[in-house]
Design an enzyme around this catalytic site. Structure first.
Site, short mmCIF file in Angstrom:
data_model
loop_
_atom_site.label_atom_id
_atom_site.label_comp_id
_atom_site.label_asym_id
_atom_site.label_seq_id
_atom_site.Cartn_x
_atom_site.Cartn_y
_atom_site.Cartn_z
N ARG A 3 -36.02 8.95 -10.52
CA ARG A 3 -34.50 8.28 -10.31
C ARG A 3 -33.69 9.19 -11.58
NH1 ARG A 3 -35.03 7.29 -6.50
NH2 ARG A 3 -37.19 8.67 -6.61
N GLN A 25 -43.81 6.75 -2.82
CA GLN A 25 -42.74 5.93 -3.18
C GLN A 25 -42.96 4.52 -2.71
OE1 GLN A 25 -38.44 7.83 -3.76
NE2 GLN A 25 -39.30 9.43 -2.54
N ASP A 73 -35.74 5.13 8.68
CA ASP A 73 -36.12 6.01 7.54
C ASP A 73 -36.94 4.55 6.92
OD1 ASP A 73 -35.57 7.55 5.24
OD2 ASP A 73 -32.70 5.76 4.77
N GLU A 74 -37.07 5.30 5.43
CA GLU A 74 -37.63 4.58 4.61
C GLU A 74 -39.63 4.17 5.55
OE1 GLU A 74 -37.50 5.20 1.63
OE2 GLU A 74 -35.37 5.21 0.92
N LYS A 104 -33.54 13.57 2.55
CA LYS A 104 -32.89 12.75 3.68
C LYS A 104 -32.39 11.81 4.48
CE LYS A 104 -34.95 8.28 1.93
NZ LYS A 104 -33.85 7.50 2.40
N THR A 105 -31.65 11.48 3.59
CA THR A 105 -30.62 11.26 4.13
C THR A 105 -29.08 12.00 4.84
OG1 THR A 105 -30.37 9.20 2.65
CG2 THR A 105 -28.17 9.62 4.12
#
Length: 751
Positions: free
Chosen positions: A612, A257, A226-227, A36-37
């Protein structure tokens, strides 16, 4: 026209579509590890390259300073690669940093003075305690932290004390509202804002001054968030306000998330985006580039048990990799020993370094035994989320001087440093000055010269206070004259703080000196990165906004220990998630009043932890764990059961006799359905409970007796030990949890 092929090269079709969809509202559902970044940065550069906006006409908001810096660095490089010069500043920051920028220019419109102070959590608690004292509220009957929590919740909803009073809606009880209003007045008097105020005051500013809102609405032609699943209500309101003019709002997030409801995050913000913007384009990023196939499949299988989610399925083209290792241990010490030994073995094999390992746990208390075992084997480790650097005593002392030099109205900083280092100014003196300041509606700094002129204190005390006042006048003048790095050294020298520490030759004093040296390094780095923008005010603002993730030093070669909540956004080749037991993780499953929403958030937390891991994932649980001094026996977490058996390898280091515990343990294993099951003989003798053993009745409690506990309900006694005041009973409850109680204190009732 520059060659823009670099912006879509090496992107999958979904990523490419997200980068090329530039107009109107856009919802990008980005699964864990789906790049996504890269999508965000390439899309922002595409907007600039297409001539749709300049660098300062795009607002990009994320949740950590570290993420913001990384994005800014990537965007700058991409623009350089396609020969587009950067002539204006980029607005890439956290919500709080963005609001600080707005307030720095406009807070005076809300009747504040320039150079406001930002209070951290401990500062806020001090103000609440003072407020309660002024209102004669007993802090033993009414814990200050509860009031602070309610105040924070109200602010995250965008509610001031006046708004609640006009329309209570059951949001806050009258006593809490009284504390909130008085707390707010104390902060105003100190020309200070707390963390939640940064958002609330910006929202209030936009409401009260439509022209200022319109200016920023027109300025930001495109907004990227973002997020988005982590936004709370006040952040949602700010985004909606700013995006209203152009409606070019792109949000990126993953409802799977969303793990921060306890601090106000509202999952409905992302779930209902299409209701807010019916014309929105929705793009799903479902390919994971981070983890092996088995890890992705296991995490996907777990999260699919949630109902509050969009229809998306994570997949990967990576190789299957190792199976998920499930490990059963007798207790938390053996669990920690297994992890330390496994890390040591893999390090000795030479394939990994210490930085490649992370251990996640549900609660901070679980770190202690892990630390002990890592120390025993000489394995370096670091804990993320312990005492924050900027909350250490010596750092807060020196920052107190810096803050008071900038904002003389900051009474909290005044009280902190007026007698540090020791000047012979006692508590009674400060209480007297505080009362005088209150009567005259002045800050302590403003009240001090007036009190001295009126001879409020005896000659000795007057001399000490006069010297302190002169010192602060001198520092205030120096703060305006010198650069921040030089001013820091002036503070250390003129206050005598460093000299006093050097007189003390203890290890504690040496550690404090080293921390002050580290603060010196932090200021130097800040000046290097910010250049002309590196002022005392901007430094104090940035330090107040530092998060745990921002402080993570990637250069330290050590095993990382942290809670699952802090792990979000990070990744490691090897991940251990410990304590996967019912009542610990998920932590709320035993509560009768726990909602399905609580359980789903716990499951999302498991999903975050699992994703992770890049290469290897271990999930561990114990048969017995000591909690608040009591041994508890809980079943393995339901999240383990939700992983398909063909993806797991199970091993146990518990050998138990043929009685109840053997059947209890074997049923867990059969129920979980592991495809590789192995028991290893424990090196040490393990207490067994033979099936035919019937312990004698002790104080009328005997094996098989039905009892009721006020918290855990009805269960059956399966063992007793000791007698009299030392009598302990182990009880298995209807949810199969086993808890050991000291009868004298347990309030067990026979059924």
């Amino acid at each position: 026209m520059p060659d823009l092929s670099i912006l879509t090269k090496n992107l999958n079709p979904a990523q490419q579509k997200a980068v090329e969809t530039l107009q109107g509202p856009l919802l990008i559902l980005a699964g864990a590890g789906s790049g996504k970044t890269r999508v965000l940065t390439h899309r922002m550069v595409n907007l600039i390259a297409q001539g749709l906006a300049s660098t300062d006409e795009i607002l990009c908001v994320t949740f950590t300073n570290k993420a913001a810096r990384e994005m800014e660095s990537r965007i700058f490089k991409l623009l350089s690669d396609i020969d587009i010069p950067v002539r204006t500043d980029m607005w890439i920051s956290t919500f709080h940093s963005f609001c600080v920028k707005i307030l720095r220019k406009n807070l005076e419109l809300l009747d504040y003075k320039p150079f406001f102070t930002i209070y951290d959590s401990s500062d806020q608690l001090s103000v609440v305690k003072k407020t309660m004292q002024n209102l004669n509220i007993n802090d033993k009957m009414f814990p200050p932290k509860n009031f602070l929590s309610r105040i924070s919740s109200a602010k995250m909803l965008g509610l001031t004390p006046d708004a609640i009073e006009k329309n209570p809606r059951g949001i806050m009880d009258p006593r809490s509202l009284e504390v909130y209003a008085a707390y707010d007045a104390e902060l105003k008097k100190a020309n200070a804002l707390d963390f939640d105020d940064l958002l609330l005051k910006t929202h209030l500013l936009f409401q009260m001054y439509p022209d200022i809102l319109a200016m920023y609405q027109n300025k930001f032609k495109y907004i990227l968030v973002d997020e988005y699943q982590d936004t709370n209500h006040i952040q949602y309101l700010l985004v909606q306000m700013l995006a209203k003019a152009h409606r070019n709002l792109a949000v990126v997030g993953d409802e799977d998330q969303s793990i921060y409801s306890w601090r106000g995050a509202d999952i409905s913000n992302i779930l209902d985006f299409e209701k807010d913007f019916p014309e929105a384009t929705v793009i799903k990023l479902e390919e994971n580039y981070r983890s092996t196939g088995n890890i992705v499949s296991a995490a996907t299988a777990v999260i699919k048990n949630n109902t509050q989610r969009k229809d998306k399925t994570l997949f990967t083209s990576n190789e299957a990799g190792s199976l998920i290792r499930i490990r059963e241990e007798r207790n938390e010490y053996d669990e920690a020993r297994f992890i330390a030994k496994t890390v040591e073995t893999l390090l000795n094999e030479g394939q990994y370094v210490h930085n490649d390992f992370a251990v996640f746990y549900r609660t901070n208390a679980q770190s202690r035994v892990l630390e002990e075992q890592l120390r025993t084997l000489g394995i370096p480790y670091r804990i993320v989320g312990g005492v924050r650097f900027y909350e250490r005593m010596e750092i807060k002392d020196v920052l107190g001087y810096l803050k008071l030099s900038l904002n003389p109205a900051d009474d909290l900083s005044f009280k902190r440093i007026v007698n540090v280092p020791t000047r012979g100014i006692g508590k009674t003196t400060i209480e007297k000055l505080d009362e005088f300041a209150g009567q005259n509606k002045l800050s302590l700094t403003a009240a001090l010269p007036l009190a001295l002129d009126q001879r409020l204190f005896n000659a000795g005390t007057t001399g000490k206070l006069r010297r302190f006042y002169d010192l602060m006048l001198d520092l205030k003048s120096s703060s305006q004259e010198f650069k921040i790095h030089d001013f820091y050294h002036i503070v250390l020298e003129r206050t005598g703080y460093l000299v006093e520490l050097k007189k003390d030759e203890s290890p504690e004093a040496q550690a404090r000196i080293e921390n002050l040296e580290e603060l010196d390094n932090a200021i130097s780095q800040f000046v290097k990165e910010r250049g002309e923008e590196a002022t005392l005010q901007s430094f104090l603002e940035e330090m107040a906004l530092v998060s745990e993730a921002d402080k993570l030093d990637d250069t330290l070669n050590s095993v990382t220990l942290m809670t699952l909540h802090i792990s979000k956004g990070l990744e490691y080749p090897n991940v251990f998630i410990v304590g996967l037991e019912e009542n610990l993780f998920p932590s709320r499953s035993f509560e009768e009043n726990a909602s399905e929403d609580d359980l789903e958030e716990e499951r999302r937390l498991a999903y975050v932890g699992m994703t992770r891991a890049r290469e290897n994932l271990w999930l561990t649980y114990t048969k017995i764990r000591r909690v608040w001094g009591q041994e508890q026996m809980n079943p393995p977490s339901r999240f383990i059961k939700e992983i398909p058996r063909e993806l797991t390898e199970f091993k146990s280091n518990v050998e138990i006799g043929g009685g109840f515990l053997q059947r209890h343990s074997q049923r867990f294993v059969n129920d979980l359905g592991f495809n590789h099951y192995q028991r290893n003989q424990f090196e040490n003798e393990v207490q067994s409970f033979p099936e035919d053993e019937v312990r004698p009745s002790t104080d009328n409690f005997s094996k098989g007796m039905r009892v009721r506990h006020p918290t855990f309900g009805v269960g059956s006694v399966f063992s007793t030990e000791g007698d009299g005041d030392q009598l302990k009973v182990s009880v298995v409850f209807s949810d199969q949890t086993i808890k050991k109680f000291v009868v004298k204190y347990a309030r067990l009732e026979k059924v």
